[in-house]
Design a protein around this motif. Structure first.
Motif, PDB file in Angstrom:
ATOM      1  N   PHE A   1      59.960  73.065  39.296  1.00  0.00           N
ATOM      2  CA  PHE A   1      59.600  72.703  37.926  1.00  0.00           C
ATOM      3  C   PHE A   1      58.338  71.844  37.922  1.00  0.00           C
ATOM      4  O   PHE A   1      57.421  72.060  37.115  1.00  0.00           O
ATOM      5  N   LEU A   2      58.257  70.874  38.838  1.00  0.00           N
ATOM      6  CA  LEU A   2      57.086  70.013  38.923  1.00  0.00           C
ATOM      7  C   LEU A   2      55.852  70.824  39.333  1.00  0.00           C
ATOM      8  O   LEU A   2      54.755  70.630  38.793  1.00  0.00           O
ATOM      9  N   GLN A   3      56.029  71.734  40.266  1.00  0.00           N
ATOM     10  CA  GLN A   3      54.919  72.599  40.681  1.00  0.00           C
ATOM     11  C   GLN A   3      54.412  73.422  39.500  1.00  0.00           C
ATOM     12  O   GLN A   3      53.204  73.573  39.294  1.00  0.00           O
ATOM     13  N   ALA A   4      55.353  73.958  38.713  1.00  0.00           N
ATOM     14  CA  ALA A   4      54.985  74.772  37.551  1.00  0.00           C
ATOM     15  C   ALA A   4      54.266  73.934  36.499  1.00  0.00           C
ATOM     16  O   ALA A   4      53.359  74.425  35.816  1.00  0.00           O
ATOM     17  N   ILE A   5      54.661  72.662  36.350  1.00  0.00           N
ATOM     18  CA  ILE A   5      54.004  71.780  35.389  1.00  0.00           C
ATOM     19  C   ILE A   5      52.509  71.681  35.680  1.00  0.00           C
ATOM     20  O   ILE A   5      51.664  71.846  34.789  1.00  0.00           O
ATOM     21  N   PHE A   6      52.172  71.413  36.924  1.00  0.00           N
ATOM     22  CA  PHE A   6      50.760  71.243  37.262  1.00  0.00           C
ATOM     23  C   PHE A   6      50.012  72.580  37.230  1.00  0.00           C
ATOM     24  O   PHE A   6      48.812  72.617  36.928  1.00  0.00           O
ATOM     25  N   GLN A   7      50.707  73.678  37.508  1.00  0.00           N
ATOM     26  CA  GLN A   7      50.062  74.978  37.428  1.00  0.00           C
ATOM     27  C   GLN A   7      49.713  75.339  35.988  1.00  0.00           C
ATOM     28  O   GLN A   7      48.702  75.982  35.720  1.00  0.00           O
ATOM     29  N   LYS A   8      50.558  74.927  35.043  1.00  0.00           N
ATOM     30  CA  LYS A   8      50.350  75.257  33.630  1.00  0.00           C
ATOM     31  C   LYS A   8      49.553  74.190  32.873  1.00  0.00           C
ATOM     32  O   LYS A   8      49.318  74.333  31.669  1.00  0.00           O
ATOM     33  N   ALA A   9      49.140  73.125  33.565  1.00  0.00           N
ATOM     34  CA  ALA A   9      48.470  72.011  32.887  1.00  0.00           C
ATOM     35  C   ALA A   9      47.143  72.420  32.260  1.00  0.00           C
ATOM     36  O   ALA A   9      46.706  71.815  31.271  1.00  0.00           O
ATOM     37  N   SER A  10      46.495  73.456  32.802  1.00  0.00           N
ATOM     38  CA  SER A  10      45.238  73.905  32.197  1.00  0.00           C
ATOM     39  C   SER A  10      45.473  74.578  30.847  1.00  0.00           C
ATOM     40  O   SER A  10      44.593  74.566  29.977  1.00  0.00           O
ATOM     41  N   ASP A  11      46.661  75.160  30.667  1.00  0.00           N
ATOM     42  CA  ASP A  11      47.012  75.781  29.383  1.00  0.00           C
ATOM     43  C   ASP A  11      47.547  74.757  28.390  1.00  0.00           C
ATOM     44  O   ASP A  11      47.349  74.897  27.180  1.00  0.00           O
ATOM     45  N   TYR A  12      48.259  73.755  28.907  1.00  0.00           N
ATOM     46  CA  TYR A  12      48.867  72.720  28.066  1.00  0.00           C
ATOM     47  C   TYR A  12      48.493  71.354  28.657  1.00  0.00           C
ATOM     48  O   TYR A  12      49.194  70.840  29.535  1.00  0.00           O
ATOM     49  N   PRO A  13      47.395  70.732  28.202  1.00  0.00           N
ATOM     50  CA  PRO A  13      46.884  69.497  28.820  1.00  0.00           C
ATOM     51  C   PRO A  13      47.905  68.367  28.909  1.00  0.00           C
ATOM     52  O   PRO A  13      47.839  67.554  29.834  1.00  0.00           O
ATOM     53  N   PHE A  14      48.840  68.291  27.949  1.00  0.00           N
ATOM     54  CA  PHE A  14      49.813  67.192  27.988  1.00  0.00           C
ATOM     55  C   PHE A  14      50.696  67.239  29.234  1.00  0.00           C
ATOM     56  O   PHE A  14      51.288  66.222  29.629  1.00  0.00           O
ATOM     57  N   LEU A  15      50.784  68.416  29.865  1.00  0.00           N
ATOM     58  CA  LEU A  15      51.653  68.554  31.036  1.00  0.00           C
ATOM     59  C   LEU A  15      51.173  67.692  32.204  1.00  0.00           C
ATOM     60  O   LEU A  15      51.979  67.289  33.053  1.00  0.00           O
ATOM     61  N   LYS A  16      49.861  67.399  32.258  1.00  0.00           N
ATOM     62  CA  LYS A  16      49.352  66.585  33.365  1.00  0.00           C
ATOM     63  C   LYS A  16      49.992  65.203  33.361  1.00  0.00           C
ATOM     64  O   LYS A  16      50.428  64.696  34.408  1.00  0.00           O
ATOM     65  N   SER A  17      50.051  64.581  32.169  1.00  0.00           N
ATOM     66  CA  SER A  17      50.666  63.253  32.100  1.00  0.00           C
ATOM     67  C   SER A  17      52.172  63.333  32.323  1.00  0.00           C
ATOM     68  O   SER A  17      52.756  62.442  32.945  1.00  0.00           O
ATOM     69  N   LEU A  18      52.803  64.415  31.840  1.00  0.00           N
ATOM     70  CA  LEU A  18      54.236  64.588  32.084  1.00  0.00           C
ATOM     71  C   LEU A  18      54.515  64.694  33.574  1.00  0.00           C
ATOM     72  O   LEU A  18      55.401  64.018  34.107  1.00  0.00           O
ATOM     73  N   GLY A  19      53.728  65.518  34.264  1.00  0.00           N
ATOM     74  CA  GLY A  19      53.930  65.676  35.701  1.00  0.00           C
ATOM     75  C   GLY A  19      53.667  64.392  36.467  1.00  0.00           C
ATOM     76  O   GLY A  19      54.401  64.045  37.405  1.00  0.00           O
ATOM     77  N   THR A  20      52.612  63.662  36.075  1.00  0.00           N
ATOM     78  CA  THR A  20      52.285  62.404  36.749  1.00  0.00           C
ATOM     79  C   THR A  20      53.397  61.382  36.561  1.00  0.00           C
ATOM     80  O   THR A  20      53.778  60.673  37.507  1.00  0.00           O
ATOM     81  N   ASN A  21      53.947  61.302  35.353  1.00  0.00           N
ATOM     82  CA  ASN A  21      55.036  60.357  35.097  1.00  0.00           C
ATOM     83  C   ASN A  21      56.293  60.711  35.884  1.00  0.00           C
ATOM     84  O   ASN A  21      57.010  59.824  36.367  1.00  0.00           O
ATOM     85  N   ILE A  22      56.571  62.005  36.024  1.00  0.00           N
ATOM     86  CA  ILE A  22      57.730  62.416  36.817  1.00  0.00           C
ATOM     87  C   ILE A  22      57.498  62.068  38.288  1.00  0.00           C
ATOM     88  O   ILE A  22      58.385  61.542  38.968  1.00  0.00           O
ATOM     89  N   GLN A  23      56.288  62.321  38.788  1.00  0.00           N
ATOM     90  CA  GLN A  23      55.963  62.041  40.187  1.00  0.00           C
ATOM     91  C   GLN A  23      56.071  60.555  40.519  1.00  0.00           C
ATOM     92  O   GLN A  23      56.489  60.182  41.622  1.00  0.00           O
ATOM     93  N   THR A  24      55.672  59.703  39.569  1.00  0.00           N
ATOM     94  CA  THR A  24      55.665  58.252  39.811  1.00  0.00           C
ATOM     95  C   THR A  24      56.954  57.583  39.338  1.00  0.00           C
ATOM     96  O   THR A  24      56.992  56.368  39.152  1.00  0.00           O
ATOM     97  N   ASN A  25      57.999  58.407  39.140  1.00  0.00           N
ATOM     98  CA  ASN A  25      59.329  57.905  38.753  1.00  0.00           C
ATOM     99  C   ASN A  25      59.332  57.184  37.403  1.00  0.00           C
ATOM    100  O   ASN A  25      60.159  56.287  37.173  1.00  0.00           O
ATOM    101  N   ASN A  26      58.418  57.551  36.532  1.00  0.00           N
ATOM    102  CA  ASN A  26      58.426  57.012  35.168  1.00  0.00           C
ATOM    103  C   ASN A  26      59.195  57.898  34.203  1.00  0.00           C
ATOM    104  O   ASN A  26      59.176  57.672  32.993  1.00  0.00           O
ATOM    105  N   GLY A  27      59.843  58.925  34.738  1.00  0.00           N
ATOM    106  CA  GLY A  27      60.690  59.787  33.928  1.00  0.00           C
ATOM    107  C   GLY A  27      59.925  60.839  33.143  1.00  0.00           C
ATOM    108  O   GLY A  27      58.713  61.019  33.305  1.00  0.00           O
ATOM    109  N   PHE A  28      60.643  61.518  32.284  1.00  0.00           N
ATOM    110  CA  PHE A  28      60.059  62.565  31.447  1.00  0.00           C
ATOM    111  C   PHE A  28      59.399  61.891  30.242  1.00  0.00           C
ATOM    112  O   PHE A  28      60.028  61.659  29.211  1.00  0.00           O
ATOM    113  N   ALA A  29      58.123  61.569  30.403  1.00  0.00           N
ATOM    114  CA  ALA A  29      57.378  60.874  29.356  1.00  0.00           C
ATOM    115  C   ALA A  29      55.971  61.455  29.281  1.00  0.00           C
ATOM    116  O   ALA A  29      55.441  61.978  30.259  1.00  0.00           O
ATOM    117  N   ILE A  30      55.368  61.359  28.078  1.00  0.00           N
ATOM    118  CA  ILE A  30      54.025  61.882  27.846  1.00  0.00           C
ATOM    119  C   ILE A  30      53.156  60.769  27.297  1.00  0.00           C
ATOM    120  O   ILE A  30      53.566  60.027  26.391  1.00  0.00           O
TER     121      ILE A  30
END
Length: 348
Positions: A253-282
């Protein structure tokens, strides 16, 4: 036009063998609800019945001649039948399906020639639900793989019809599932129609209500929606442990988030927050529909990462079963956020 299949009264009988006057009298006596269809080369004639009375008729030619409606069309259909040389098909249908057909006839184009490269069916359904559109979607699959109708009332999906290239048909949830499956495999072209009249059975002289303005999109708090998305991802991961291993789906799911981030820019911050243990946040403002669209794409991509052609159906079925508790916990919120439409394959 794709005609819904009901209970076949007469199926593709040569009109040379038909006493059409006797047939129509029998339909009136039996208070028939459904349609009579005449087909021949370059021609389709349709008469729709409700409780034994003809309520609409349409003639369509494939050689460029304009469509004819109403009493003139019905008289022509009867005359064509008496000429012979065509096929008669009579289908008995529930009253609500007849109403859908009437709405389809009395409709105007809202969106035309939407290509699969740019418009996903599930995302389109979410948009039409948000706009509370009453009408239908016509879908022509590429490579002659079939055609489909999806009927909507106030944006809510009320019927799906799929006709495969071999002539077989499916309706309801099975029809929608097959539509999405075939569409994903071969691509498609879509046309969206909005009904001119919602209450097709009422008198034409009824005073028209003022047209409602489209709701203005507002930036809403995405916290609850993201909480549901997190629960969906965790539940899927748990349900797939025995098939792919613990934590594997979350990684996908995390891999797919960053792959789709070019189509949906908000996904970059979502993926970064998940990676840094800040949860599902935008970070920043984003519309709820955009989140739903993006998550739908990401979830489909993640499933493709963890499945093979042989295991895909089993994985999807396991996911669907595993999300039962999430559906129960968020019974009201899931349709509120249009997740039931966007994630139909998993929550439908």
């Amino acid at each position: 036009m794709l005609y819904p299949q009901g209970k076949t009264v007469i199926g593709d009988l040569k009109t040379a063998f038909v006493n059409i006057d006797g047939v129509l009298q029998e339909l009136k006596t039996e208070k028939f609800t459904g349609y009579v269809k005449i087909s021949s080369e370059n021609y389709h004639g349709l008469v729709i019945y409700e409780n034994g009375d003809p309520v609409e008729s349409v003639e369509n030619y494939t050689d460029g001649r304009p469509r004819i409606d109403g009493i003139k069309a019905m008289n022509n259909v009867i005359a064509k039948t008496k000429e012979g040389g065509g096929l008669l098909n009579i289908q008995e249908l529930p009253s609500n399906v007849v109403n859908m057909m009437l709405r389809a006839i009395h409709s105007k184009v809202l969106y035309k020639d939407l290509l699969s490269e740019f418009t996903q069916i599930k995302n389109l359904l979410v948009t039409l639900k948000t706009k509370q559109i009453t009408g239908h979607i016509e879908i022509e699959m590429n490579d002659g793989a079939g055609e489909a109708f999806i009927f909507l009332e106030d944006g809510k999906l009320i019927e799906s019809l799929f006709s495969a290239g071999d002539g077989s048909t499916l309706s309801g949830k099975k029809g929608l599932a097959r539509i999405l499956e075939v569409a994903n495999e071969v691509g498609y072209v879509m046309n969206v129609f909005q009904s001119d009249r919602k209450d097709v059975g009422k008198e034409k002289l009824e005073i028209k209500k003022p047209q409602q303005e489209e709701p203005i999109a507002v930036q809403a708090d995405p916290t609850e929606l993201l909480e549901i998305v997190e629960k969906i991802v965790l539940s899927i991961d748990q349900s797939l442990v025995k098939i792919i291993g613990k934590g594997k789906f979350q990684d996908a799911f995390l891999q797919a988030i960053f792959q789709k981030a070019s189509d949906y820019p908000f996904l970059k911050s979502l993926g970064t927050n998940i990676q840094t243990n800040n949860g599902f946040a935008i970070d920043g403002a984003i519309s709820l529909d955009d989140i739903v669209f993006g998550v739908s794409d990401v979830l489909d991509q993640a499933v493709s990462f963890v499945s093979t052609p042989k295991t895909k159906d089993k994985i999807k079925e396991t996911i669907k079963l595993g999300l039962g508790q999430v559906k129960w916990l968020y019974e009201e919120q899931i349709p509120q956020y249009n997740l039931d439409t966007a994630l139909f394959e998993y929550l439908g």
